[in-house]
Design a protein around this motif. Structure first.
Motif, PDB file in Angstrom:
ATOM      1  N   LEU A 102       0.828  -1.215   0.000  1.00  0.00           N
ATOM      2  CA  LEU A 102       0.000   0.000   0.000  1.00  0.00           C
ATOM      3  C   LEU A 102       0.859   1.261   0.000  1.00  0.00           C
ATOM      4  CD1 LEU A 102      -2.764  -1.085   2.550  1.00  0.00           C
ATOM      5  CD2 LEU A 102      -3.007  -0.849   0.073  1.00  0.00           C
ATOM      6  N   ALA A 103       1.977   1.218   0.720  1.00  0.00           N
ATOM      7  CA  ALA A 103       2.882   2.377   0.747  1.00  0.00           C
ATOM      8  C   ALA A 103       3.467   2.631  -0.634  1.00  0.00           C
ATOM      9  CB  ALA A 103       3.990   2.142   1.770  1.00  0.00           C
ATOM     10  N   LEU A 104       3.850   1.557  -1.326  1.00  0.00           N
ATOM     11  CA  LEU A 104       4.429   1.725  -2.665  1.00  0.00           C
ATOM     12  C   LEU A 104       3.368   2.149  -3.669  1.00  0.00           C
ATOM     13  CD1 LEU A 104       7.256   1.377  -4.028  1.00  0.00           C
ATOM     14  CD2 LEU A 104       6.378  -0.783  -4.933  1.00  0.00           C
ATOM     15  N   TYR A 105       2.127   1.702  -3.458  1.00  0.00           N
ATOM     16  CA  TYR A 105       1.052   2.061  -4.385  1.00  0.00           C
ATOM     17  C   TYR A 105       0.880   3.575  -4.470  1.00  0.00           C
ATOM     18  CZ  TYR A 105      -3.519   1.837  -6.706  1.00  0.00           C
ATOM     19  OH  TYR A 105      -4.562   1.978  -7.594  1.00  0.00           O
ATOM     20  N   GLY A 106       1.186   4.253  -3.381  1.00  0.00           N
ATOM     21  CA  GLY A 106       1.103   5.708  -3.383  1.00  0.00           C
ATOM     22  C   GLY A 106       2.195   6.383  -4.185  1.00  0.00           C
ATOM     23  N   ASP A 107       3.240   5.648  -4.537  1.00  0.00           N
ATOM     24  CA  ASP A 107       4.336   6.165  -5.353  1.00  0.00           C
ATOM     25  C   ASP A 107       4.165   5.593  -6.758  1.00  0.00           C
ATOM     26  OD1 ASP A 107       6.708   6.727  -6.650  1.00  0.00           O
ATOM     27  OD2 ASP A 107       8.017   5.996  -5.051  1.00  0.00           O
ATOM     28  N   ARG A 108       3.373   6.285  -7.593  1.00  0.00           N
ATOM     29  CA  ARG A 108       2.958   5.714  -8.872  1.00  0.00           C
ATOM     30  C   ARG A 108       4.134   5.343  -9.767  1.00  0.00           C
ATOM     31  NH1 ARG A 108      -0.881   2.956  -8.794  1.00  0.00           N
ATOM     32  NH2 ARG A 108      -1.299   3.143 -11.022  1.00  0.00           N
ATOM     33  N   ARG A 109       5.187   6.167  -9.769  1.00  0.00           N
ATOM     34  CA  ARG A 109       6.318   5.878 -10.651  1.00  0.00           C
ATOM     35  C   ARG A 109       6.994   4.564 -10.248  1.00  0.00           C
ATOM     36  NH1 ARG A 109      10.665  10.503 -11.847  1.00  0.00           N
ATOM     37  NH2 ARG A 109       8.792  11.326 -12.860  1.00  0.00           N
ATOM     38  N   SER A 110       7.221   4.386  -8.957  1.00  0.00           N
ATOM     39  CA  SER A 110       7.850   3.145  -8.485  1.00  0.00           C
ATOM     40  C   SER A 110       6.931   1.943  -8.709  1.00  0.00           C
ATOM     41  CB  SER A 110       8.197   3.269  -6.992  1.00  0.00           C
ATOM     42  OG  SER A 110       9.135   4.291  -6.785  1.00  0.00           O
ATOM     43  N   LEU A 146       4.579   1.568 -11.046  1.00  0.00           N
ATOM     44  CA  LEU A 146       4.510   1.215 -12.469  1.00  0.00           C
ATOM     45  C   LEU A 146       5.810   0.591 -12.962  1.00  0.00           C
ATOM     46  CD1 LEU A 146       2.517   4.266 -13.880  1.00  0.00           C
ATOM     47  CD2 LEU A 146       1.710   1.933 -13.527  1.00  0.00           C
ATOM     48  N   ARG A 147       6.922   0.939 -12.327  1.00  0.00           N
ATOM     49  CA  ARG A 147       8.191   0.301 -12.703  1.00  0.00           C
ATOM     50  C   ARG A 147       8.117  -1.202 -12.440  1.00  0.00           C
ATOM     51  NH1 ARG A 147      11.723   2.687  -9.231  1.00  0.00           N
ATOM     52  NH2 ARG A 147      11.672   4.548 -10.524  1.00  0.00           N
ATOM     53  N   LEU A 148       7.541  -1.585 -11.289  1.00  0.00           N
ATOM     54  CA  LEU A 148       7.386  -3.004 -10.972  1.00  0.00           C
ATOM     55  C   LEU A 148       6.386  -3.679 -11.910  1.00  0.00           C
ATOM     56  CD1 LEU A 148       8.971  -2.190  -8.411  1.00  0.00           C
ATOM     57  CD2 LEU A 148       7.406  -3.629  -7.087  1.00  0.00           C
ATOM     58  N   VAL A 149       5.300  -2.975 -12.207  1.00  0.00           N
ATOM     59  CA  VAL A 149       4.284  -3.528 -13.110  1.00  0.00           C
ATOM     60  C   VAL A 149       4.888  -3.838 -14.473  1.00  0.00           C
ATOM     61  CG1 VAL A 149       2.181  -2.970 -14.406  1.00  0.00           C
ATOM     62  CG2 VAL A 149       2.308  -2.468 -11.957  1.00  0.00           C
ATOM     63  N   LYS A 150       5.620  -2.888 -15.026  1.00  0.00           N
ATOM     64  CA  LYS A 150       6.200  -3.079 -16.364  1.00  0.00           C
ATOM     65  C   LYS A 150       7.276  -4.157 -16.356  1.00  0.00           C
ATOM     66  CE  LYS A 150       5.191   1.575 -18.060  1.00  0.00           C
ATOM     67  NZ  LYS A 150       5.734   2.850 -18.570  1.00  0.00           N
ATOM     68  N   ARG A 151       8.030  -4.231 -15.276  1.00  0.00           N
ATOM     69  CA  ARG A 151       9.055  -5.280 -15.170  1.00  0.00           C
ATOM     70  C   ARG A 151       8.397  -6.660 -15.176  1.00  0.00           C
ATOM     71  NH1 ARG A 151      12.277  -4.143 -10.318  1.00  0.00           N
ATOM     72  NH2 ARG A 151      13.424  -2.715 -11.651  1.00  0.00           N
ATOM     73  N   GLY A 152       7.318  -6.787 -14.418  1.00  0.00           N
ATOM     74  CA  GLY A 152       6.616  -8.067 -14.378  1.00  0.00           C
ATOM     75  C   GLY A 152       6.025  -8.441 -15.719  1.00  0.00           C
TER      76      GLY A 152
END
Length: 484
Positions: free
Chosen positions: A441-449, A451-457
Protein backbone atom coordinates in the motif's frame (compact mmCIF):
# COMPACT_ATOMS: atom_id res chain seq x y z
CA UNK A 1 14.11 -36.91 -30.37
CA UNK A 2 11.04 -39.15 -29.98
CA UNK A 3 9.07 -38.25 -26.84
CA UNK A 4 5.89 -39.71 -25.38
CA UNK A 5 4.18 -37.63 -22.70
CA UNK A 6 1.74 -39.67 -20.59
CA UNK A 7 -0.66 -37.80 -18.33
CA UNK A 8 -4.02 -38.49 -16.66
CA UNK A 9 -5.23 -35.09 -17.87
CA UNK A 10 -4.37 -32.81 -20.77
CA UNK A 11 -5.85 -29.40 -21.60
CA UNK A 12 -8.12 -28.74 -23.44
CA UNK A 13 -9.49 -32.31 -23.26
CA UNK A 14 -9.61 -33.09 -19.53
CA UNK A 15 -8.62 -30.86 -16.64
CA UNK A 16 -8.83 -30.63 -12.87
CA UNK A 17 -5.71 -28.51 -12.26
CA UNK A 18 -2.37 -27.20 -13.47
CA UNK A 19 -1.12 -30.63 -14.55
CA UNK A 20 -3.46 -30.46 -17.56
CA UNK A 21 -2.03 -27.09 -18.61
CA UNK A 22 1.51 -28.47 -18.50
CA UNK A 23 0.55 -31.61 -20.44
CA UNK A 24 -1.21 -29.50 -23.07
CA UNK A 25 1.42 -26.79 -23.53
CA UNK A 26 4.80 -28.52 -23.10
CA UNK A 27 4.37 -30.94 -26.05
CA UNK A 28 3.57 -28.03 -28.36
CA UNK A 29 6.71 -26.19 -27.24
CA UNK A 30 8.80 -29.35 -27.77
CA UNK A 31 7.35 -29.81 -31.26
CA UNK A 32 8.24 -26.21 -32.14
CA UNK A 33 11.82 -27.10 -31.19
CA UNK A 34 11.74 -29.84 -33.83
CA UNK A 35 10.96 -33.01 -31.87
CA UNK A 36 8.51 -35.87 -32.51
CA UNK A 37 6.20 -35.57 -29.50
CA UNK A 38 3.08 -37.61 -28.84
CA UNK A 39 0.67 -37.61 -25.91
CA UNK A 40 -1.43 -40.34 -24.26
CA UNK A 41 -4.28 -39.99 -21.76
CA UNK A 42 -7.46 -41.87 -20.80
CA UNK A 43 -10.57 -41.27 -22.91
CA UNK A 44 -12.75 -39.88 -20.14
CA UNK A 45 -16.48 -39.28 -20.49
CA UNK A 46 -15.91 -35.52 -20.68
CA UNK A 47 -13.72 -36.07 -23.75
CA UNK A 48 -16.22 -38.39 -25.45
CA UNK A 49 -18.99 -35.83 -24.92
CA UNK A 50 -16.89 -32.71 -25.38
CA UNK A 51 -17.32 -32.31 -29.12
CA UNK A 52 -13.71 -33.13 -29.95
CA UNK A 53 -13.11 -34.64 -33.39
CA UNK A 54 -11.49 -37.95 -32.43
CA UNK A 55 -10.55 -40.47 -35.08
CA UNK A 56 -11.14 -44.12 -34.21
CA UNK A 57 -8.22 -46.49 -34.63
CA UNK A 58 -8.60 -50.18 -35.46
CA UNK A 59 -5.90 -51.00 -32.93
CA UNK A 60 -6.89 -52.54 -29.61
CA UNK A 61 -5.22 -54.28 -26.68
CA UNK A 62 -6.30 -56.78 -24.03
CA UNK A 63 -5.12 -56.06 -20.48
CA UNK A 64 -5.61 -58.46 -17.54
CA UNK A 65 -7.23 -56.73 -14.55
CA UNK A 66 -8.74 -58.60 -11.59
CA UNK A 67 -8.71 -61.90 -13.45
CA UNK A 68 -10.46 -60.58 -16.55
CA UNK A 69 -9.20 -59.42 -19.95
CA UNK A 70 -10.19 -55.76 -20.33
CA UNK A 71 -10.22 -54.31 -23.82
CA UNK A 72 -8.55 -51.00 -24.60
CA UNK A 73 -9.43 -49.08 -27.78
CA UNK A 74 -7.54 -46.16 -29.25
CA UNK A 75 -8.74 -42.81 -30.53
CA UNK A 76 -6.60 -39.92 -31.68
CA UNK A 77 -6.52 -36.32 -32.79
CA UNK A 78 -3.92 -33.58 -33.19
CA UNK A 79 -3.28 -30.55 -30.99
CA UNK A 80 -1.28 -27.88 -32.83
CA UNK A 81 0.46 -30.62 -34.82
CA UNK A 82 1.02 -32.92 -31.80
CA UNK A 83 -0.57 -36.38 -32.06
CA UNK A 84 -2.77 -37.09 -29.04
CA UNK A 85 -3.92 -40.65 -28.28
CA UNK A 86 -6.88 -41.48 -26.04
CA UNK A 87 -7.12 -44.91 -24.43
CA UNK A 88 -10.75 -45.94 -24.23
CA UNK A 89 -12.43 -48.39 -21.89
CA UNK A 90 -16.06 -47.66 -21.11
CA UNK A 91 -16.10 -49.49 -17.77
CA UNK A 92 -13.13 -47.56 -16.36
CA UNK A 93 -13.37 -44.12 -17.99
CA UNK A 94 -16.98 -43.47 -18.99
CA UNK A 95 -17.72 -41.72 -15.70
CA UNK A 96 -18.68 -38.21 -14.68
CA UNK A 97 -15.44 -37.38 -12.82
CA UNK A 98 -11.83 -38.04 -13.73
CA UNK A 99 -10.81 -39.48 -10.36
CA UNK A 100 -13.98 -39.51 -8.29
CA UNK A 101 -17.13 -37.67 -7.27
CA UNK A 102 -17.69 -34.95 -4.62
CA UNK A 103 -18.19 -37.84 -2.19
CA UNK A 104 -14.64 -39.12 -2.71
CA UNK A 105 -12.28 -41.03 -5.01
CA UNK A 106 -13.46 -43.97 -7.06
CA UNK A 107 -12.86 -47.21 -5.15
CA UNK A 108 -11.27 -48.87 -8.20
CA UNK A 109 -8.77 -46.12 -9.11
CA UNK A 110 -5.90 -48.60 -8.74
CA UNK A 111 -7.49 -50.87 -11.35
CA UNK A 112 -8.40 -47.93 -13.60
CA UNK A 113 -4.91 -46.49 -13.74
CA UNK A 114 -3.18 -49.85 -13.53
CA UNK A 115 -5.09 -50.71 -16.73
CA UNK A 116 -4.10 -47.36 -18.22
CA UNK A 117 -0.37 -47.84 -17.50
CA UNK A 118 -0.31 -51.32 -19.06
CA UNK A 119 -2.36 -50.14 -22.04
CA UNK A 120 0.06 -47.28 -22.75
CA UNK A 121 2.97 -49.70 -23.08
CA UNK A 122 0.96 -52.24 -25.06
CA UNK A 123 -0.22 -49.62 -27.55
CA UNK A 124 3.33 -48.44 -28.18
CA UNK A 125 4.10 -51.84 -29.63
CA UNK A 126 0.87 -51.84 -31.67
CA UNK A 127 1.70 -48.36 -33.00
CA UNK A 128 5.32 -49.35 -33.57
CA UNK A 129 6.30 -46.08 -31.90
CA UNK A 130 9.44 -46.50 -29.83
CA UNK A 131 10.07 -43.26 -27.91
CA UNK A 132 13.53 -42.33 -26.72
CA UNK A 133 11.95 -41.14 -23.48
CA UNK A 134 8.57 -41.48 -21.78
CA UNK A 135 7.63 -38.40 -19.74
CA UNK A 136 5.31 -39.50 -16.91
CA UNK A 137 3.15 -37.25 -14.77
CA UNK A 138 1.95 -37.90 -11.21
CA UNK A 139 0.90 -41.11 -9.48
CA UNK A 140 -1.57 -42.19 -12.15
CA UNK A 141 1.38 -43.02 -14.46
CA UNK A 142 3.71 -44.36 -11.73
CA UNK A 143 3.43 -48.05 -12.70
CA UNK A 144 4.92 -47.48 -16.16
CA UNK A 145 8.56 -47.28 -14.94
CA UNK A 146 7.85 -50.23 -12.63
CA UNK A 147 6.71 -52.37 -15.57
CA UNK A 148 9.57 -51.23 -17.80
CA UNK A 149 12.25 -52.06 -15.22
CA UNK A 150 10.77 -55.37 -14.03
CA UNK A 151 8.70 -57.58 -16.32
CA UNK A 152 9.66 -55.79 -19.56
CA UNK A 153 13.35 -55.18 -18.74
CA UNK A 154 14.59 -57.88 -21.17
CA UNK A 155 12.21 -56.98 -24.00
CA UNK A 156 14.30 -55.32 -26.75
CA UNK A 157 11.35 -53.15 -27.86
CA UNK A 158 11.26 -51.36 -24.48
CA UNK A 159 14.79 -51.77 -23.13
CA UNK A 160 16.21 -48.47 -24.40
CA UNK A 161 13.32 -46.19 -23.35
CA UNK A 162 14.33 -43.61 -20.75
CA UNK A 163 11.80 -42.41 -18.21
CA UNK A 164 11.21 -39.07 -16.48
CA UNK A 165 8.59 -38.73 -13.73
CA UNK A 166 7.28 -35.24 -12.98
CA UNK A 167 5.71 -34.74 -9.53
CA UNK A 168 3.18 -31.92 -9.82
CA UNK A 169 1.95 -32.20 -6.23
CA UNK A 170 3.49 -34.60 -3.72
CA UNK A 171 0.25 -34.62 -1.73
CA UNK A 172 -1.28 -37.08 -4.21
CA UNK A 173 0.54 -40.39 -3.73
CA UNK A 174 -1.70 -43.09 -5.22
CA UNK A 175 -2.05 -45.20 -2.05
CA UNK A 176 -3.94 -48.51 -2.24
CA UNK A 177 -4.27 -51.80 -0.31
CA UNK A 178 -1.59 -54.39 -0.99
CA UNK A 179 -4.23 -56.68 -2.50
CA UNK A 180 -4.26 -54.60 -5.71
CA UNK A 181 -0.89 -56.13 -6.67
CA UNK A 182 -2.72 -59.37 -7.45
CA UNK A 183 -5.57 -57.66 -9.30
CA UNK A 184 -3.03 -55.78 -11.44
CA UNK A 185 -1.09 -58.99 -12.19
CA UNK A 186 2.00 -57.68 -10.37
CA UNK A 187 4.30 -60.00 -8.41
CA UNK A 188 4.28 -60.10 -4.57
CA UNK A 189 8.03 -59.34 -4.72
CA UNK A 190 7.11 -55.68 -5.36
CA UNK A 191 5.61 -55.44 -1.86
CA UNK A 192 8.88 -54.38 -0.22
CA UNK A 193 10.32 -51.14 1.16
CA UNK A 194 12.70 -51.09 -1.80
CA UNK A 195 9.79 -51.18 -4.26
CA UNK A 196 6.10 -50.17 -3.88
CA UNK A 197 5.34 -50.88 -0.21
CA UNK A 198 4.51 -47.82 1.89
CA UNK A 199 3.35 -48.31 5.50
CA UNK A 200 1.47 -51.51 4.71
CA UNK A 201 -0.02 -50.20 1.48
CA UNK A 202 1.35 -49.78 -2.01
CA UNK A 203 2.01 -46.40 -3.61
CA UNK A 204 1.94 -45.84 -7.36
CA UNK A 205 3.90 -42.63 -6.84
CA UNK A 206 6.60 -44.43 -4.86
CA UNK A 207 6.86 -46.96 -7.68
CA UNK A 208 7.47 -44.14 -10.13
CA UNK A 209 10.06 -42.48 -7.88
CA UNK A 210 11.97 -45.74 -7.28
CA UNK A 211 12.01 -46.98 -10.87
CA UNK A 212 12.06 -43.85 -13.10
CA UNK A 213 15.44 -42.88 -14.54
CA UNK A 214 15.02 -39.21 -13.62
CA UNK A 215 12.56 -37.30 -11.44
CA UNK A 216 11.59 -33.66 -11.42
CA UNK A 217 9.06 -31.31 -9.95
CA UNK A 218 7.65 -28.03 -11.16
CA UNK A 219 9.90 -25.42 -9.54
CA UNK A 220 13.43 -25.38 -8.10
CA UNK A 221 12.29 -24.33 -4.60
CA UNK A 222 9.58 -27.00 -4.42
CA UNK A 223 12.23 -29.54 -5.38
CA UNK A 224 14.27 -28.54 -2.33
CA UNK A 225 11.21 -28.39 -0.05
CA UNK A 226 10.01 -31.94 -0.75
CA UNK A 227 13.40 -33.32 0.32
CA UNK A 228 12.72 -32.06 3.86
CA UNK A 229 10.63 -33.70 6.61
CA UNK A 230 8.55 -30.53 6.92
CA UNK A 231 7.37 -30.58 3.30
CA UNK A 232 8.04 -34.16 2.16
CA UNK A 233 4.65 -35.54 3.32
CA UNK A 234 6.34 -38.78 4.36
CA UNK A 235 8.17 -39.17 1.05
CA UNK A 236 11.23 -37.07 1.88
CA UNK A 237 13.36 -40.10 2.72
CA UNK A 238 12.35 -41.88 -0.48
CA UNK A 239 13.23 -38.77 -2.48
CA UNK A 240 16.51 -38.12 -0.63
CA UNK A 241 17.60 -41.66 -1.56
CA UNK A 242 17.45 -40.44 -5.18
CA UNK A 243 18.42 -36.83 -4.51
CA UNK A 244 20.98 -36.71 -7.34
CA UNK A 245 18.25 -37.64 -9.82
CA UNK A 246 15.68 -35.06 -8.65
CA UNK A 247 15.46 -31.72 -10.49
CA UNK A 248 13.19 -28.69 -10.44
CA UNK A 249 11.95 -27.03 -13.65
CA UNK A 250 9.61 -24.08 -13.45
CA UNK A 251 6.37 -24.46 -15.39
CA UNK A 252 5.85 -22.14 -18.31
CA UNK A 253 2.88 -19.99 -19.26
CA UNK A 254 1.07 -20.18 -22.59
CA UNK A 255 1.85 -16.68 -23.83
CA UNK A 256 -0.80 -16.83 -26.57
CA UNK A 257 -3.55 -17.89 -24.21
CA UNK A 258 -2.61 -15.27 -21.61
CA UNK A 259 -1.95 -11.93 -23.33
CA UNK A 260 -3.79 -8.75 -22.30
CA UNK A 261 -3.06 -7.15 -25.66
CA UNK A 262 -5.28 -9.68 -27.50
CA UNK A 263 -7.48 -11.20 -24.77
CA UNK A 264 -11.05 -11.04 -26.14
CA UNK A 265 -12.56 -11.35 -22.63
CA UNK A 266 -11.28 -7.87 -21.68
CA UNK A 267 -13.27 -4.67 -22.25
CA UNK A 268 -10.02 -2.94 -23.30
CA UNK A 269 -6.79 -4.51 -24.47
CA UNK A 270 -3.49 -3.12 -23.24
CA UNK A 271 0.23 -3.79 -22.96
CA UNK A 272 3.23 -2.70 -20.91
CA UNK A 273 3.81 0.06 -23.46
CA UNK A 274 0.27 1.39 -23.04
CA UNK A 275 -1.17 0.88 -19.56
CA UNK A 276 -4.16 3.22 -20.00
CA UNK A 277 -6.19 0.14 -20.90
CA UNK A 278 -5.48 -1.37 -17.49
CA UNK A 279 -7.13 1.63 -15.82
CA UNK A 280 -10.17 1.14 -18.06
CA UNK A 281 -10.36 -2.53 -17.11
CA UNK A 282 -10.25 -1.64 -13.42
CA UNK A 283 -13.12 0.80 -13.74
CA UNK A 284 -15.14 -1.67 -15.83
CA UNK A 285 -14.56 -4.41 -13.26
CA UNK A 286 -15.53 -2.16 -10.34
CA UNK A 287 -18.68 -1.09 -12.12
CA UNK A 288 -19.73 -4.63 -13.07
CA UNK A 289 -19.17 -5.92 -9.51
CA UNK A 290 -20.87 -3.03 -7.73
CA UNK A 291 -17.66 -1.58 -6.28
CA UNK A 292 -16.96 2.15 -5.84
CA UNK A 293 -15.32 3.42 -9.06
CA UNK A 294 -14.00 6.50 -7.24
CA UNK A 295 -11.98 4.52 -4.69
CA UNK A 296 -8.33 5.63 -4.51
CA UNK A 297 -6.78 2.46 -3.08
CA UNK A 298 -5.72 -0.69 -4.89
CA UNK A 299 -8.04 -3.50 -5.90
CA UNK A 300 -6.76 -6.71 -4.28
CA UNK A 301 -7.82 -9.96 -5.96
CA UNK A 302 -7.74 -13.72 -5.55
CA UNK A 303 -8.60 -16.25 -8.26
CA UNK A 304 -8.12 -19.57 -6.54
CA UNK A 305 -9.29 -23.03 -5.68
CA UNK A 306 -10.89 -22.76 -2.24
CA UNK A 307 -8.54 -25.21 -0.58
CA UNK A 308 -6.78 -24.83 2.78
CA UNK A 309 -3.47 -25.32 0.91
CA UNK A 310 -4.05 -21.91 -0.69
CA UNK A 311 -3.66 -20.09 2.64
CA UNK A 312 -7.31 -19.17 2.96
CA UNK A 313 -7.21 -19.42 6.76
CA UNK A 314 -4.61 -16.63 6.70
CA UNK A 315 -6.85 -14.39 4.59
CA UNK A 316 -9.89 -15.16 6.72
CA UNK A 317 -7.89 -14.39 9.86
CA UNK A 318 -6.72 -11.06 8.41
CA UNK A 319 -10.12 -10.12 6.99
CA UNK A 320 -11.27 -7.52 9.53
CA UNK A 321 -7.84 -5.84 9.59
CA UNK A 322 -7.68 -5.83 5.79
CA UNK A 323 -10.95 -3.96 5.66
CA UNK A 324 -9.41 -1.21 7.84
CA UNK A 325 -7.05 -0.47 4.93
CA UNK A 326 -7.85 1.67 1.91
CA UNK A 327 -8.49 -1.15 -0.57
CA UNK A 328 -11.13 -3.19 -2.36
CA UNK A 329 -11.19 -6.98 -2.40
CA UNK A 330 -12.42 -9.43 -5.06
CA UNK A 331 -12.36 -13.22 -4.84
CA UNK A 332 -13.33 -15.81 -7.46
CA UNK A 333 -13.18 -19.49 -6.57
CA UNK A 334 -14.85 -22.74 -5.68
CA UNK A 335 -13.86 -25.67 -3.50
CA UNK A 336 -14.05 -26.79 0.12
CA UNK A 337 -17.38 -26.07 1.82
CA UNK A 338 -15.73 -24.70 4.99
CA UNK A 339 -14.23 -21.87 2.92
CA UNK A 340 -17.21 -21.22 0.66
CA UNK A 341 -19.42 -20.87 3.73
CA UNK A 342 -16.92 -18.61 5.49
CA UNK A 343 -16.39 -16.27 2.54
CA UNK A 344 -20.14 -16.07 1.95
CA UNK A 345 -20.43 -14.72 5.51
CA UNK A 346 -17.39 -12.42 5.24
CA UNK A 347 -18.68 -10.68 2.13
CA UNK A 348 -21.51 -9.22 4.17
CA UNK A 349 -18.96 -7.28 6.26
CA UNK A 350 -17.98 -4.94 3.42
CA UNK A 351 -20.77 -4.14 0.97
CA UNK A 352 -19.46 -2.02 -1.89
CA UNK A 353 -15.86 -2.76 -0.97
CA UNK A 354 -15.70 -6.49 -1.58
CA UNK A 355 -17.09 -8.95 -4.10
CA UNK A 356 -16.94 -12.72 -3.70
CA UNK A 357 -18.02 -15.06 -6.52
CA UNK A 358 -18.28 -18.66 -5.31
CA UNK A 359 -17.87 -20.61 -8.53
CA UNK A 360 -15.68 -20.39 -11.59
CA UNK A 361 -16.03 -18.17 -14.64
CA UNK A 362 -13.10 -17.96 -17.07
CA UNK A 363 -14.13 -14.61 -18.53
CA UNK A 364 -14.53 -13.07 -15.08
CA UNK A 365 -11.18 -14.53 -14.00
CA UNK A 366 -9.47 -12.78 -16.92
CA UNK A 367 -11.21 -9.49 -16.15
CA UNK A 368 -10.09 -9.79 -12.53
CA UNK A 369 -6.45 -10.33 -13.56
CA UNK A 370 -6.70 -7.28 -15.84
CA UNK A 371 -8.61 -5.05 -13.42
CA UNK A 372 -6.76 -5.77 -10.18
CA UNK A 373 -3.69 -4.00 -8.80
CA UNK A 374 -2.56 -6.69 -6.34
CA UNK A 375 -2.96 -10.45 -6.69
CA UNK A 376 -2.97 -12.38 -3.42
CA UNK A 377 -1.47 -15.92 -3.13
CA UNK A 378 -0.67 -16.70 0.54
CA UNK A 379 -0.27 -20.45 -0.11
CA UNK A 380 0.91 -22.82 2.60
CA UNK A 381 2.71 -24.65 -0.21
CA UNK A 382 2.67 -24.14 -3.96
CA UNK A 383 4.59 -26.53 -6.25
CA UNK A 384 4.71 -23.93 -9.03
CA UNK A 385 1.63 -21.73 -9.18
CA UNK A 386 0.00 -20.36 -12.30
CA UNK A 387 -1.95 -17.44 -10.86
CA UNK A 388 1.12 -15.33 -10.06
CA UNK A 389 2.48 -15.84 -13.61
CA UNK A 390 -0.80 -14.72 -15.17
CA UNK A 391 -1.01 -11.78 -12.74
CA UNK A 392 2.47 -10.62 -13.73
CA UNK A 393 1.56 -10.87 -17.42
CA UNK A 394 -1.58 -8.79 -16.79
CA UNK A 395 0.17 -6.13 -14.69
CA UNK A 396 -1.22 -7.14 -11.30
CA UNK A 397 1.57 -7.33 -8.71
CA UNK A 398 1.57 -10.64 -6.81
CA UNK A 399 1.60 -10.63 -3.01
CA UNK A 400 2.70 -14.15 -2.06
CA UNK A 401 4.06 -16.34 0.69
CA UNK A 402 7.67 -17.46 0.11
CA UNK A 403 7.18 -21.10 -0.89
CA UNK A 404 7.66 -23.32 -3.96
CA UNK A 405 7.25 -21.65 -7.31
CA UNK A 406 6.06 -18.43 -5.67
CA UNK A 407 9.53 -17.99 -4.15
CA UNK A 408 11.11 -18.60 -7.56
CA UNK A 409 9.02 -16.11 -9.51
CA UNK A 410 8.12 -13.22 -7.16
CA UNK A 411 10.78 -10.88 -5.78
CA UNK A 412 10.20 -8.26 -3.09
CA UNK A 413 11.75 -4.76 -3.33
CA UNK A 414 13.12 -5.27 0.20
CA UNK A 415 14.99 -8.41 -0.90
CA UNK A 416 15.99 -7.66 -4.47
CA UNK A 417 15.30 -4.13 -5.78
CA UNK A 418 16.74 -4.95 -9.23
CA UNK A 419 14.34 -7.85 -9.85
CA UNK A 420 11.41 -6.65 -7.72
CA UNK A 421 8.02 -7.52 -9.24
CA UNK A 422 5.78 -8.10 -6.21
CA UNK A 423 5.67 -8.60 -2.46
CA UNK A 424 6.68 -11.60 -0.35
CA UNK A 425 6.13 -12.68 3.25
CA UNK A 426 7.41 -15.72 5.14
CA UNK A 427 5.35 -16.72 8.15
CA UNK A 428 1.91 -18.26 7.41
CA UNK A 429 0.12 -15.78 9.70
CA UNK A 430 -2.36 -12.92 9.26
CA UNK A 431 0.18 -10.54 10.82
CA UNK A 432 2.85 -11.39 8.23
CA UNK A 433 0.36 -11.00 5.39
CA UNK A 434 -0.80 -7.63 6.71
CA UNK A 435 2.78 -6.39 7.06
CA UNK A 436 3.47 -7.22 3.40
CA UNK A 437 0.16 -5.64 2.41
CA UNK A 438 1.11 -2.43 4.21
CA UNK A 439 4.41 -2.29 2.29
CA UNK A 440 2.46 -2.74 -0.94
CA UNK A 441 0.00 0.00 0.00
CA UNK A 442 2.88 2.38 0.75
CA UNK A 443 4.43 1.72 -2.66
CA UNK A 444 1.05 2.06 -4.38
CA UNK A 445 1.10 5.71 -3.38
CA UNK A 446 4.34 6.16 -5.35
CA UNK A 447 2.96 5.71 -8.87
CA UNK A 448 6.32 5.88 -10.65
CA UNK A 449 7.85 3.14 -8.48
CA UNK A 450 4.67 1.06 -8.67
CA UNK A 451 4.51 1.22 -12.47
CA UNK A 452 8.19 0.30 -12.70
CA UNK A 453 7.39 -3.00 -10.97
CA UNK A 454 4.28 -3.53 -13.11
CA UNK A 455 6.20 -3.08 -16.36
CA UNK A 456 9.06 -5.28 -15.17
CA UNK A 457 6.62 -8.07 -14.38
CA UNK A 458 4.81 -7.75 -17.71
CA UNK A 459 8.12 -7.95 -19.58
CA UNK A 460 9.27 -11.21 -17.95
CA UNK A 461 9.60 -14.32 -20.09
CA UNK A 462 7.71 -17.23 -18.58
CA UNK A 463 7.07 -18.87 -21.96
CA UNK A 464 7.21 -22.64 -22.39
CA UNK A 465 10.20 -22.42 -24.75
CA UNK A 466 12.69 -22.00 -21.94
CA UNK A 467 11.11 -24.75 -19.83
CA UNK A 468 10.97 -27.08 -22.86
CA UNK A 469 14.71 -26.65 -23.39
CA UNK A 470 15.30 -27.58 -19.74
CA UNK A 471 13.11 -30.66 -20.17
CA UNK A 472 15.10 -31.71 -23.23
CA UNK A 473 18.25 -31.76 -21.14
CA UNK A 474 16.51 -34.02 -18.61
CA UNK A 475 15.28 -36.30 -21.40
CA UNK A 476 18.83 -36.71 -22.66
CA UNK A 477 20.04 -37.51 -19.14
CA UNK A 478 17.27 -40.11 -18.73
CA UNK A 479 18.35 -41.65 -22.03
CA UNK A 480 21.97 -41.71 -20.96
CA UNK A 481 20.96 -43.59 -17.82
CA UNK A 482 19.32 -46.26 -19.99
CA UNK A 483 22.32 -46.50 -22.30
CA UNK A 484 24.85 -45.96 -19.47
Amino acid sequence: MKILLVSPEVAPYAKTGGLADVAGSLPQALRRLGHDVRVMLPCFQSIQRGGFALRKSRKSVEIPVAGQERKGLLRQTTLEGVTVYFIENQEFFDREGLYGTPAGDYADNAERFGFFCRAVLAFLRRLDFRPDVIHLNDWQTGLIPVLLRTELRNDPFYASMGTLLTIHNLGYQGLFPATVLESLDLPPSLFTMEALEYYGQISFLKGGIVYADKINTVSPTYRDEILTPAMGIGFDGILRARQQDVSGILNGLDSKQWDPSIDTALPTNYSAANLQGKKSNKRALQKSLGLDTQAKGPLVAMVTRLDTQKGLDIVEGAWQDMLQRDLQFVLLGSGEKVHTDRFARLQKDAPGRSYIHLGFDDGLARRIYAGSDLFLMPSLYEPCGLGQLIALRYGSLPLVRRTGGLADTVHDPADDPQRANGFVFDEPTPAALLAALDRALALYGDRRSWLRLVKRGMAQDFSWTRSAQDYLQLYHRAQETRHG
